[in-house]
Design an enzyme around this catalytic site. Structure first.
Site, PDB file in Angstrom:
ATOM      1  N   GLU A 115       0.834  -1.202   0.000  1.00 34.84           N
ATOM      2  CA  GLU A 115       0.000   0.000   0.000  1.00 34.84           C
ATOM      3  C   GLU A 115       0.872   1.256   0.000  1.00 34.84           C
ATOM      4  O   GLU A 115       1.940   1.299   0.598  1.00 34.84           O
ATOM      5  CB  GLU A 115      -0.928  -0.026   1.214  1.00 34.84           C
ATOM      6  CG  GLU A 115      -1.982  -1.121   1.042  1.00 34.84           C
ATOM      7  CD  GLU A 115      -2.947  -1.235   2.209  1.00 34.84           C
ATOM      8  OE1 GLU A 115      -4.096  -1.601   1.964  1.00 34.84           O
ATOM      9  OE2 GLU A 115      -2.568  -0.961   3.357  1.00 34.84           O
ATOM     10  N   CYS A 128       3.445   8.556   1.108  1.00 38.23           N
ATOM     11  CA  CYS A 128       3.953   7.635   2.122  1.00 38.23           C
ATOM     12  C   CYS A 128       4.173   6.288   1.430  1.00 38.23           C
ATOM     13  O   CYS A 128       3.225   5.660   0.992  1.00 38.23           O
ATOM     14  CB  CYS A 128       2.910   7.533   3.244  1.00 38.23           C
ATOM     15  SG  CYS A 128       3.355   6.350   4.513  1.00 38.23           S
ATOM     16  N   CYS A 135       6.325  -6.745   7.497  1.00 34.84           N
ATOM     17  CA  CYS A 135       7.483  -6.278   8.265  1.00 34.84           C
ATOM     18  C   CYS A 135       7.929  -7.422   9.158  1.00 34.84           C
ATOM     19  O   CYS A 135       7.092  -8.108   9.740  1.00 34.84           O
ATOM     20  CB  CYS A 135       7.089  -5.059   9.106  1.00 34.84           C
ATOM     21  SG  CYS A 135       8.480  -4.303   9.978  1.00 34.84           S
ATOM     22  N   CYS A 139       6.042  -4.761  16.193  1.00 35.63           N
ATOM     23  CA  CYS A 139       5.602  -3.738  17.140  1.00 35.63           C
ATOM     24  C   CYS A 139       4.130  -4.007  17.467  1.00 35.63           C
ATOM     25  O   CYS A 139       3.317  -4.180  16.555  1.00 35.63           O
ATOM     26  CB  CYS A 139       5.794  -2.345  16.546  1.00 35.63           C
ATOM     27  SG  CYS A 139       7.500  -2.059  16.054  1.00 35.63           S
ATOM     28  N   CYS A 142       1.117  -2.024  15.848  1.00 39.51           N
ATOM     29  CA  CYS A 142       1.148  -1.754  14.402  1.00 39.51           C
ATOM     30  C   CYS A 142       0.524  -2.897  13.610  1.00 39.51           C
ATOM     31  O   CYS A 142       0.892  -4.058  13.781  1.00 39.51           O
ATOM     32  CB  CYS A 142       2.599  -1.537  13.968  1.00 39.51           C
ATOM     33  SG  CYS A 142       2.805  -1.407  12.186  1.00 39.51           S
ATOM     34  N   GLU A 195      10.241  -2.031   7.420  1.00 44.01           N
ATOM     35  CA  GLU A 195      11.335  -1.329   8.094  1.00 44.01           C
ATOM     36  C   GLU A 195      12.378  -0.980   7.028  1.00 44.01           C
ATOM     37  O   GLU A 195      13.108  -1.851   6.560  1.00 44.01           O
ATOM     38  CB  GLU A 195      11.918  -2.242   9.183  1.00 44.01           C
ATOM     39  CG  GLU A 195      13.217  -1.767   9.800  1.00 44.01           C
ATOM     40  CD  GLU A 195      13.226  -0.304  10.209  1.00 44.01           C
ATOM     41  OE1 GLU A 195      12.431   0.088  11.053  1.00 44.01           O
ATOM     42  OE2 GLU A 195      14.043   0.475   9.652  1.00 44.01           O
ATOM     43  N   CYS A 368      -1.404   6.071   9.744  1.00 40.30           N
ATOM     44  CA  CYS A 368      -0.162   5.417  10.172  1.00 40.30           C
ATOM     45  C   CYS A 368      -0.440   4.110  10.874  1.00 40.30           C
ATOM     46  O   CYS A 368      -1.229   4.060  11.802  1.00 40.30           O
ATOM     47  CB  CYS A 368       0.540   6.265  11.239  1.00 40.30           C
ATOM     48  SG  CYS A 368       1.304   7.690  10.618  1.00 40.30           S
TER      49      CYS A 368
HETATM   50  N1  SAH Z   1       8.877   0.698  10.106  1.00 37.74           N
HETATM   51  C1  SAH Z   1       9.131   2.065  10.201  1.00 37.74           C
HETATM   52  C2  SAH Z   1       8.251   2.911   9.296  1.00 37.74           C
HETATM   53  C3  SAH Z   1       6.795   2.571   9.183  1.00 37.74           C
HETATM   54  S1  SAH Z   1       5.689   2.975  10.467  1.00 37.74           S
HETATM   55  C4  SAH Z   1       8.995   2.528  11.636  1.00 37.74           C
HETATM   56  O1  SAH Z   1       8.513   1.778  12.455  1.00 37.74           O
HETATM   57  O2  SAH Z   1       9.425   3.636  11.910  1.00 37.74           O
HETATM   58  C5  SAH Z   1       5.430   4.749  10.471  1.00 37.74           C
HETATM   59  C6  SAH Z   1       5.070   5.284  11.874  1.00 37.74           C
HETATM   60  O3  SAH Z   1       3.723   4.915  12.271  1.00 37.74           O
HETATM   61  C7  SAH Z   1       5.983   4.730  12.955  1.00 37.74           C
HETATM   62  O4  SAH Z   1       6.348   5.718  13.858  1.00 37.74           O
HETATM   63  C8  SAH Z   1       5.094   3.717  13.608  1.00 37.74           C
HETATM   64  O5  SAH Z   1       5.562   3.396  14.889  1.00 37.74           O
HETATM   65  C9  SAH Z   1       3.754   4.414  13.589  1.00 37.74           C
HETATM   66  N2  SAH Z   1       2.613   3.518  13.826  1.00 37.74           N
HETATM   67  C10 SAH Z   1       2.534   2.193  13.603  1.00 37.74           C
HETATM   68  N3  SAH Z   1       1.303   1.732  13.939  1.00 37.74           N
HETATM   69  C11 SAH Z   1       0.598   2.783  14.389  1.00 37.74           C
HETATM   70  C12 SAH Z   1      -0.738   2.948  14.838  1.00 37.74           C
HETATM   71  N4  SAH Z   1      -1.584   1.927  14.884  1.00 37.74           N
HETATM   72  N5  SAH Z   1      -1.147   4.181  15.192  1.00 37.74           N
HETATM   73  C13 SAH Z   1      -0.294   5.234  15.107  1.00 37.74           C
HETATM   74  N6  SAH Z   1       0.971   5.142  14.659  1.00 37.74           N
HETATM   75  C14 SAH Z   1       1.430   3.928  14.310  1.00 37.74           C
HETATM   76 FE1  SF4 Z   2       7.431  -2.699  11.296  1.00 41.19          FE
HETATM   77 FE2  SF4 Z   2       7.413  -0.051  11.718  1.00 41.19          FE
HETATM   78 FE3  SF4 Z   2       5.172  -1.492  12.074  1.00 41.19          FE
HETATM   79 FE4  SF4 Z   2       7.214  -1.759  13.788  1.00 41.19          FE
HETATM   80  S1  SF4 Z   2       5.969   0.106  13.422  1.00 41.19           S
HETATM   81  S2  SF4 Z   2       6.017  -3.448  12.864  1.00 41.19           S
HETATM   82  S3  SF4 Z   2       8.969  -1.540  12.434  1.00 41.19           S
HETATM   83  S4  SF4 Z   2       6.241  -1.180  10.149  1.00 41.19           S
END
Ligand code: SAH
Ligand code: SF4
Length: 391
Positions: A115, A128, A135, A139, A142, A195, A368
């Site tokens: 996406e 974006c 990934c 986390c 996420c 990532e 995000c």
């Molecule tokens: N993998 C990388 C980039 C993708 S995530 C990283 O983790 O930085 C982009 C941003 O969205 C990151 O800061 C991530 O922690 C945040 N994010 C992930 N899931 C989220 C959610 N459910 N609500 C708000 N932010 C989130």
């Molecule tokens: Fe991967 Fe970033 Fe999501 Fe963590 S927040 S699972 S590093 S995409």
């Protein structure tokens, strides 16, 4: 039983060239393009000039057909078409949010899907983009992290997302159009699926292509790479890409960060902060963005805000507070608005900018951390069903 995904870099990268098939010119660096042109008969003396011409057609004018490249001889165009293609991901679907955000589902080799999200704002338009299918990291807040299937995107698939978005926005200038008009696609953030620092080489090459002054020509200040904290790659990012850096920080103690961002068990908060201290100088960028997702009763107290300020002391920084975006089955709740404001206030009073990120495209699950393709979801649940049935 759930199987935890190991933290690993060993994800597949598909070869650029399929056996006996034509080679895709998209995603090659200038040096690589020169080599393949020579390999396929372009005289060495002309190769640099040909790269320059083809580069402009692909990245400045958005052309996908050699036949249109009018400053190349007809016979040469035919030769190119025999050996090469100009290929970008295929758009499977496009959704447009009430707030104008566009989410594209793109199909790439192997039938995988990623996406890409376009976010229009008053003074800019941000794309974006994704760097991996899924990934390897997990986390806990996420959605992408719950997707098991993972592969690295190729350079072509990463830069291809930009080309496809420009197609959809109709942003390929007519010959002779002024160059400095406000761009619809003015910024790139590597904040989609994956990532980026676990796919370093391809991300670097794709961003170099995006920055090339004779093509897409985006300044490195308009490109932001977000990482969960792959410490050994941070110095390389400064040296080899030089873009803006965002860090998914999200917690102020190792105990909490271990749970939210499990890569913290490998490189903890102190190691991460040490790696960040030299980034602005080496990359000649101004400030590092600390991303902080606001999770109710998990990481959102006044004490957290004060610890955060203490931790980042000495690092030129801005703190981006992200109200948690829910997804089906997500284990957390968004902090109350008054809590987010109180948190922001402490940071602001300590002298840092502390913008609260407005969730965009929530109605189409484009915000995000909500990205995860429907096909992959379906695939995984089918697998889960099979596992339960002992198949
Ligand atoms: N993998 C990388 C980039 C993708 S995530 C990283 O983790 O930085 C982009 C941003 O969205 C990151 O800061 C991530 O922690 C945040 N994010 C992930 N899931 C989220 C959610 N459910 N609500 C708000 N932010 C989130
Ligand atoms: Fe991967 Fe970033 Fe999501 Fe963590 S927040 S699972 S590093 S995409």
């Amino acid at each position: 039983m759930t199987v935890s995904t190991p933290i690993t870099q060993d994800v597949l990268t598909i070869p650029r060239k399929l056996p006996d098939g034509p080679m895709n010119l998209v995603g090659l660096t200038r040096a690589q393009m020169r080599d393949v042109l020579i390999e396929h008969g372009t005289p060495e003396k002309q190769a640099k000039m040909r790269v320059g011409q083809i580069w402009q057609w692909i990245y400045e004018k958005g052309v996908r057909d050699f036949a249109v490249m009018s400053n190349l001889a007809k016979t040469y165009r035919a030769e190119l078409a025999e050996h090469f293609v100009i290929e970008v991901p295929e758009v499977v679907s496009k959704q447009v949010s009430l707030d104008g955000t566009r989410k594209y589902l793109m199909r790439i080799a192997g039938g995988h899907e990623v996406e890409t999200v376009y976010i229009p704002e008053e003074d800019r338009g941000t794309l974006c983009i994704s760097s991996q299918v899924g990934c390897t990291l997990t986390c806990s807040f996420c959605h992408t992290g719950t997707q098991k299937l993972v592969r690295n995107l190729t350079t072509a698939e990463i830069i291809g997302q930009v080309l496809v978005a420009r197609d959809d926005l109709g942003e390929w200038p007519e010959p002779g159009a002024p160059k400095n008009e406000t761009r619809l696609l003015s910024n790139i953030v590597l904040m989609g699926m994956g990532e980026p620092l676990y796919n370093f080489d391809n991300v670097r090459d794709a961003m170099k292509i995006a920055m090339d002054p004779e093509g897409i020509s985006l300044s490195r200040r308009r490109i932001t790479l977000s990482t969960s904290g792959v410490v050994p790659e941070i110095a390389k990012t400064a040296q080899e890409i030089g873009c803006q850096l965002a860090i998914s920080f999200h917690a102020t103690t190792d105990e909490v960060r271990d749970k939210l961002v499990p890569i913290n068990k490998k490189w903890n908060i102190m190691e991460l902060l040490d790696a960040l201290r030299t980034y602005p100088k080496v990359s000649n960028s101004e400030r590092i963005t600390f991303e902080y997702v606001m999770l109710k009763d998990v990481n959102d107290t006044d004490a957290d805000a004060r610890r955060l300020v203490k931790l980042i002391k000495g690092i030129p920084a801005k703190i981006n507070l992200i109200p948690f975006n829910e997804w089906p089955g997500s284990p957390y709740e968004r902090s109350d608005w008054s809590r987010i404001e109180a948190f922001a206030d402490i940071i602001y009073k300590a002298g840092y900018a502390s913008p609260i990120r407005t969730p965009r495209g929530e109605d189409i699950m484009a915000a995000c951390g909500q990205l995860k393709s429907a096909t992959e979801r379906a695939r995984k649940s089918k697998k889960a069903i099979e596992a339960e049935a002992g198949l």
